[in-house]
Design an enzyme around this catalytic site. Structure first.
Site, PDB file in Angstrom:
ATOM      1  N   ASP A  46      44.385  26.687  31.099  1.00 12.98           N
ATOM      2  CA  ASP A  46      44.566  26.014  32.251  1.00 12.98           C
ATOM      3  C   ASP A  46      45.035  24.478  31.708  1.00 12.98           C
ATOM      4  OD1 ASP A  46      42.151  25.546  31.306  1.00 12.98           O
ATOM      5  OD2 ASP A  46      41.154  26.135  33.192  1.00 12.98           O
ATOM      6  N   ASP A  59      43.212  43.457  34.635  1.00 12.35           N
ATOM      7  CA  ASP A  59      43.221  43.328  33.155  1.00 12.35           C
ATOM      8  C   ASP A  59      42.421  44.347  32.359  1.00 12.35           C
ATOM      9  OD1 ASP A  59      44.984  41.999  31.676  1.00 12.35           O
ATOM     10  OD2 ASP A  59      43.518  40.470  30.763  1.00 12.35           O
ATOM     11  N   LYS A  92      43.537  35.560  29.901  1.00 15.41           N
ATOM     12  CA  LYS A  92      43.778  35.404  31.152  1.00 15.41           C
ATOM     13  C   LYS A  92      45.283  34.720  31.097  1.00 15.41           C
ATOM     14  CE  LYS A  92      42.953  32.699  35.388  1.00 15.41           C
ATOM     15  NZ  LYS A  92      42.000  31.790  35.971  1.00 15.41           N
TER      16      LYS A  92
END
Length: 802
Positions: A508, A148, A314
């Protein structure tokens, strides 16, 4: 696929059935005591506030009583939210031998990295090597590395690892070595591993041959380390850059936040038949006769980033990986690993497949979460990095409901579940048209026709048939590059209903919540040996910043559309909803905890007699009823803790270490998270994101003190201010009470001192972190200085109160 074996146990040990029943009983008993206590507590507060003795300070007394009862109610609520979802724990065991080798599904492994300065390229390279050497068919495994930060250094390190894999992977297959991370295998002490290969555990051909091959492979690995170190030092950066530019590479110059998209196949998919080499020691370092030398495919990806476009950290990288892999390998299962989490158990991938296809509704399992285990943590685990209570208690307990919470790494996904569809048991039977409709909705998935075709193939379970057969050619790579552009998601449902969820730094938890809400299940599996191992922050500053990020992300979810309390509908189990609510509101505990931790010091630090009298009115004298309730609550708490330790398998030391660091976090990181999210909600200020450093402890050969030198380094941060103040106030309050003999003045003073001691005991790891390198061996001089300081503070307080 032939039926795999999934065995769900009701208990963890032979006595677990009785233990769990007692555990449930004690929770119910304690909840009953809570009801009686608060009924008595509120009635007592009303009587105290209406007493004629409090007319001169009614407002102050009322405020303090209100805060006190509100705090006690909140603590009780948080305890109930934490314990209720854990009353149905299950344990899973799998029989990998039942898997049919020829019918194993294809699998994509996603490795994410963002900054080579905090995530060393050598660590990423070792993770990639452990994946390539996993015990899984090479032609059915593809490793994707998402960089990234767009760092050429990372790309070159992964390329070096791919070249070294041609030797490392056959070596692992030939001798069956574990772990299959070269750094952990050749230098076990640097990774915190006790031993590598014992002669009694050897499963290969011959022990002398292993010793000879090991020396040769280690020499090659040490050369790889030198090359990666040279790349990191910048010795070859300009040369590599010019070579890529002269060769017409797609690589473009840029910064970490502004660069072009880039997809490159470093290792092409191997053939479907094993490739055996003829023994030729002159041309090969090892004798690889009768050894399959195929290497799984490796794809390097760098998604496009441009100023003015939201990148979603992310979560955005994971969604870009999901799309790019769909037009290349399109495996039905995806394994998600951070760059520092390597495969420690080579059969972990097969174990995950067992749970995905196991009996008892395996087709409704959206993801399998493995516990996080770490290397390089100090032996005492001072800052509770292993987090055993969460993984071995909470996650294990949730497995008896809809399943564990997704925690960001070490997790195997079903690709179709990430596309926003319902689990099989909630779909109309034979409704194939709905699958086609889902796959062609451009307002959800975007405008890529090849990607729509890949979605349709996954939903029709035909990724292994001729309907889906990507050649990894230029057209497929070009399409993958287009799919990782920063503008592809505009006007689509990515991050809202599809893929990993946006809007929080803890993507998440939000992603797992959305999957569970649709009716999908998850599974928890603690393999032996550990399936994956990673790197934990051992420095207090890094650990607090990590906890701050988690806490702030949890509060973001609470104030988002994924609020477990307000998001009605769906197919979420009631206790699963309770677990998610607990996961998103726990940082609010810091507000009441800070007040309680400084409460006993108010009489000592009060600037006037009225404030001191007001406090004493609230706590003096404690009645026999109050003491009885307090004793009952503490006794039941201790019994619940003992039973929890018994059925979960953790030790009392690990449980206590978790309690200590909970206090440290609640008085520092949680409080900062509340402030940050309050600013975001009030004025729209975005939460800063600090990437956790993935650097390991000092290399092998050093003593414990040298290996964990970073643990003893004091790196100041503003997060240390609140717990330092709380610690100082309670130590001073306790010392002043002893100095003035106030502990003899009745039960109220004794209880106040006991509370002071309770706070100090919980903040002991934080005190060691502040002391730094002296925490290992406190010198007599340091003790004398501490005693002199406390005595001086007591003297000042005595003069102040005269």
């Amino acid at each position: 696929m032939s039926a795999s074996v999934e065995r769900v146990l009701v208990q963890t040990t032979k006595l677990s059935t009785i233990t769990i029943k007692l555990y449930r009983l004690m929770i119910i008993v304690r909840m009953g005591i809570f009801v009686l206590f608060f009924k008595w507590r509120i009635s007592t507060a009303r009587a105290m506030m209406s007493s004629p003795d409090t007319n001169d300070g009614t407002s102050t007394v009322r405020a303090m009583w209100t805060v006190s009862i509100a705090g006690e109610l909140w603590f009780a609520l948080m305890w109930v939210l934490d314990q209720l979802p854990k009353m149905q724990p299950v344990q899973r065991a799998v029989d990998i031998a039942q898997l049919d080798e020829s019918l194993l599904p294809t699998m994509d492994v996603f490795v994410t990295t963002a900054a080579p300065d905090k995530e060393p390229p050598l660590v990423t390279a070792n993770t990639v090597l452990s994946i390539l050497a996993a015990d899984y068919p090479a032609d059915k495994l593809t490793c994707y590395v998402s960089d990234d930060g767009g760092a050429l250094l990372t790309r070159e390190a992964v390329a070096e690892a791919a070249r070294f894999a041609a030797l490392w992977v056959p070596f692992c297959r030939k001798h069956g070595v574990e772990p299959r991370n070269p750094e952990a295998y050749f230098f076990p002490s640097s990774a915190g591993v006790v031993a590598v290969v014992k002669r009694s555990d050897y499963k290969g051909r011959a022990w002398p041959e292993l010793a000879r091959d090991r020396r040769r492979v280690r020499r090659e690995y040490e050369e790889l380390r030198l090359r990666v170190d040279a790349l990191q030092a910048g010795d070859m950066r300009r040369q590599r850059w010019s070579q890529l530019a002269d060769g017409g590479s797609c690589w473009r110059r840029g910064t970490a936040e502004d660069h072009a998209g880039f997809v490159e196949v470093l290792v092409r998919p191997p053939s479907r038949t094993p490739e055996l080499v003829v023994s030729d020691v002159n041309n090969h370092l090892l004798d690889l006769s009768s050894v399959d030398v195929r290497i799984p495919a490796v794809v390097y990806m760098c998604r496009e980033k441009r100023h003015g476009h939201a990148h979603h950290r992310k979560a955005g990288a994971m969604n870009a990986l999901l799309r790019a892999s769909a037009v290349l390998s399109n495996a039905p299962f995806i394994l998600n690993l951070d760059c520092d989490h390597y495969v420690n158990n080579s059969q972990a991938l097969r174990a995950g497949v067992c749970l995905m296809h196991g009996r008892g509704g395996g087709g409704d399992v959206a993801f399998v979460q493995f516990p996080q285990r770490f290397d390089g943590v100090d032996p005492a685990d001072r800052y509770a990095n292993h987090n055993r209570v969460f993984f071995d208690c909470t996650e294990l307990g949730l497995d008896g409901l809809q399943g564990p919470i997704y925690v960001g790494t070490g997790c195997m996904f079903r690709r179709s579940a990430l596309y926003g569809v319902d689990p099989p048991r909630f779909r109309p039977h034979g409704d194939a048209s709905s699958k086609d409709d889902v796959a062609t909705e451009t307002d959800k998935f975007g405008v890529s026709t090849p990607f729509h075709r890949s979605v349709r193939a996954v939903l029709n379970h035909s990724t292994s048939e001729e309907e889906w057969n990507s050649p990894f050619d230029g057209a497929a790579i070009g399409e993958a590059t287009a799919l990782v552009s920063c503008a592809y998601e505009d006007g689509t449902a990515w991050g809202r209903d599809i893929g990993w969820m946006y809007g929080t730094v803890t993507e998440d938890v939000a992603t797992g919540f959305c999957l569970h809400r649709r009716g999908w299940r998850s599974a928890y599996f603690a393999a032996a040996p550990d399936a994956f191992r990673g790197t934990a922050p051992i420095n207090l500053t890094d650990r607090l910043h990590q906890v701050l990020r988690w806490a702030a992300g949890s509060l973001e979810i609470f104030f988002s559309r994924n609020n477990a309390l307000l998001r009605t509908g769906g197919r979420l189990h009631p206790l699963q909803r309770v677990a998610y609510l607990n996961t998103t509101v726990y940082p609010f505990t810091s507000i009441f905890l800070i007040v309680y931790c400084v409460f006993p010091a108010i009489p000592l630090l009060a600037g006037n007699a009225t404030a001191g009298r007001t406090f004493l009115m609230m706590g003096t004298p404690p009645s026999a009823t109050y003491i009885a309730f307090l004793a009952a609550l503490m006794l039941t708490l201790a019994m619940v803790a003992v039973l929890e330790v018994r059925w979960s398998g953790i030790t009392l030391g690990e449980w206590w270490r978790n309690e200590q660091f909970w206090m440290v976090s609640a008085t520092s990181a949680y409080l900062a998270a509340v402030a940050q999210v309050a600013l975001k909600v009030a004025v729209g200020k975005e939460i800063s994101f600090n990437l956790t450093s993935k650097r390991r402890a000092t290399s092998s050969g050093a003593g414990v003190k040298e290996r964990f030198a970073e643990l003893y380094a004091v790196r100041w941060t503003v997060l240390m201010v609140p717990p330092a103040v709380v610690l100082a106030m309670n130590v001073t309050s306790m010392a002043a009470a002893i100095e003035g003999g106030r502990w003899r003045k009745g039960p109220a003073a004794v209880l106040a001192m006991a509370f002071n001691a309770w706070v100090v005991m919980h903040l002991y790891p934080f005190a060691l972190g502040l002391v730094g390198r002296w925490s290992k061996t406190l010198s007599p001089l340091l003790l004398l200085v501490a005693l002199f300081t406390i005595r001086s503070l007591c003297f000042v307080l005595h003069i102040h109160m005269l």
